[in-house]
Design an enzyme around this catalytic site. Structure first.
Site, short mmCIF file in Angstrom:
data_model
loop_
_atom_site.label_atom_id
_atom_site.label_comp_id
_atom_site.label_asym_id
_atom_site.label_seq_id
_atom_site.Cartn_x
_atom_site.Cartn_y
_atom_site.Cartn_z
N ASP A 52 9.60 -24.09 6.43
CA ASP A 52 10.44 -25.29 6.34
C ASP A 52 11.89 -25.02 6.75
OD1 ASP A 52 8.49 -26.97 5.45
OD2 ASP A 52 9.03 -26.81 3.33
N TYR A 110 4.74 -14.16 0.40
CA TYR A 110 6.06 -14.78 0.35
C TYR A 110 6.89 -14.11 -0.75
CZ TYR A 110 4.85 -18.79 3.32
OH TYR A 110 4.51 -19.60 4.37
#
Lengths: 246, 246
Positions: A52, A110
Site C-alpha cells: 500500500d 512482514y
C-alpha cells in the site's frame, strides 16, 4: 527471452504503493520507466504482491522478461545508478521461464515496527509507528499466538477484499522488544489486503489493555471485520522477505 | 531565571548545521524560533558545540535561560509538538545557573557509520556513508589505536581551525562491524573542527590498503593536515552523546 528475478528494497514514504496506477508515482511505474531508459524495452514487471501507499519493503520481489543483451550481473548496478535513492535493487538473478513472483511465492514475512517511547527515534520516524505510551508486550504475544495456523482471516482484512477465500496459514509470528521498540514479525503462505495492519491494530488494543488477549480468538471466530481493531498506520509496515522453493 | 539543559536529536540532512547563520535554516535557528513561539522569549541557546551541515545528532546538548512559567516537565512535549519531525527533543532538565553546555562538557562521543555492502541499505541511506567495496576492519582498528590518548591532532583537523592548541585526548575508540556495516565510535575530551571526519577519511585509506595502519602514527606525528586522508562525508557522522559530571 530471459526471465529475471529481482529483489528490491524501498522507502515507500513518497510513493502511492507498489502497483502501477493511472497517476503514476508507484514503485512499479518508476522501475518500469527505469528499465525502459536502460534497455529501451516496455516491460511489465510482476510483483510478489502489492504494498500500500506508504508501506516499505526490505525484500519485495518481482520478475520480468527481457530480450536485452545486458549481462545478468550488470542489471542491479545499471538500475541502481538510474533509480532514485529511495529505491535500491538488492540483486538480480536469471530464473526458469515459468517463475512468477506471485504464483511461485511459498512464504512471505512482514515486519510491523512500533516505538513506545515518549518521543520518537528521529532516525526511524518514517519506519516505526510512534505509540507514545507503554504496551503490554506479554499480552500482545498471547493474543498473537491465536493467529498462528490455518484460519479464516475475514475479521482481519479490509471489507474491500475481493478474494473468494479468506483462509490463510500463518506459519510463525513473534514480537521482538527492546528499549521500548517492538518489532512484530509475521510469516505466512500469503496475506489478505490490510491483514498485517488490522492484526497490528488489534494487538495494539490488547497491548493497551482495551482488549483481553483471549478476545483475539473470539475476533478470529467472528469472521467479521467489525469485530477487530483499527487498521494500523501504513508507515510502520515493511515487506521483509518473500521466499520461493530453491 | 531558570537554566534548562536540553538533549536534542536531529536528522541534519536538510540543515546548514547546528549553529545559527545569517541565512537561517540551522538547528539553532529553528529551536530558538520554536521557543519564541512557545514562551514569547528571545533566547539564545548554547550548544555543546557545532555540528556541520548534514551532520546528525542522537544526543546534542544545549542550555538556555528562561523566565517562562512553563513547568520543566512540560517543555519537551511543548517543543516537540511545534518542531519539525526531523528535530526531536529527548529531555529537558533544570540545572544550576552556572551550567554551560560547552564549557561544562567532560566527554563527547561521535559515531561514524559506513555501509560497505555493494548497494546501500535504503533505510539508512541518509545516515551511513556508502563505500561499496570491502574494508579491512582489522587494519582500521590497528590504525585507530594510535589515536587513543593525548596527542596534538593538527594533522586531523581542518586548516580552517582557529584553536590555539590542537592537543586533545581521545579516551576510547572502537569499530563495531556486522553484515558489512561499520560503526566507528570515538570518545574524547573535545574534538577539533572536522576531526572525526578526517580521522575517518584516513582510516578509510587504511581499510582500502592504500595506507598501512602504522602510517597513522606517522601522520599524527607530522602535525600537518596534508599528511592525513580526505575529510569523510558529513552524512555518516552523528554526535552520539555529550557527558557532564553528575
Amino acid at each position: 527471452m530471459r526471465n529475471l528475478r529481482v529483489v528490491v528494497s524501498y522507502d515507500g514514504t513518497r510513493y502511492y504503493g507498489f502497483q502501477t496506477q493511472p497517476g503514476g508515482n508507484t514503485i512499479q511505474d518508476i522501475i518500469q520507466d527505469t528499465i525502459k531508459k536502460l534497455s529501451g524495452e516496455d516491460v511489465r514487471i510482476i510483483g510478489s504482491g502489492r504494498t500500500d501507499a506508504g508501506v516499505h519493503a526490505r525484500g519485495q520481489v518481482f520478475n520480468f522478461h527481457t530480450d536485452a543483451a545486458i549481462p545478468v550481473e550488470r542489471w542491479a548496478i545499471a538500475l541502481n545508478t538510474r533509480l532514485p535513492s529511495d529505491i535500491v535493487i538488492r540483486c538480480v538473478d536469471e530464473v526458469e521461464p515459468e517463475f512468477h513472483s506471485s504464483y511461485s511465492a511459498k512464504r512471505k514475512t512482514y515486519r510491523y515496527s512500533i516505538d513506545t517511547n515518549k518521543f520518537p527515534d528521529v532516525f526511524e520516524r518514517r519506519y516505526r509507528f510512534h505509540h507514545p505510551t507503554p504496551l503490554s508486550v506479554e499480552e500482545m504475544r498471547k493474543g498473537l499466538a491465536f493467529l498462528v495456523g490455518e484460519h479464516d482471516f475475514s475479521s482481519f482484512t479490509s471489507r474491500r477484499s475481493t478474494k473468494t477465500s479468506h483462509v490463510r496459514t500463518v506459519y510463525e509470528a513473534r514480537i521482538d522488544a527492546s528499549d521500548g521498540k517492538l518489532d512484530l514479525f509475521i510469516s505466512g503462505s500469503g496475506f489478505l489486503y490490510n491483514m498485517v495492519r488490522v492484526i497490528t491494530g488489534t494487538l495494539l488494543l490488547v497491548g493497551e489493555g482495551k482488549l483481553q488477549a483471549g478476545q483475539v480468538q473470539d475476533i478470529l471466530e467472528a469472521q467479521d471485520r467489525s469485530a477487530a481493531g483499527p487498521t494500523a498506520m501504513a508507515y510502520g509496515l515493511n515487506l521483509w522477505e518473500v521466499e520461493y522453493l530453491a
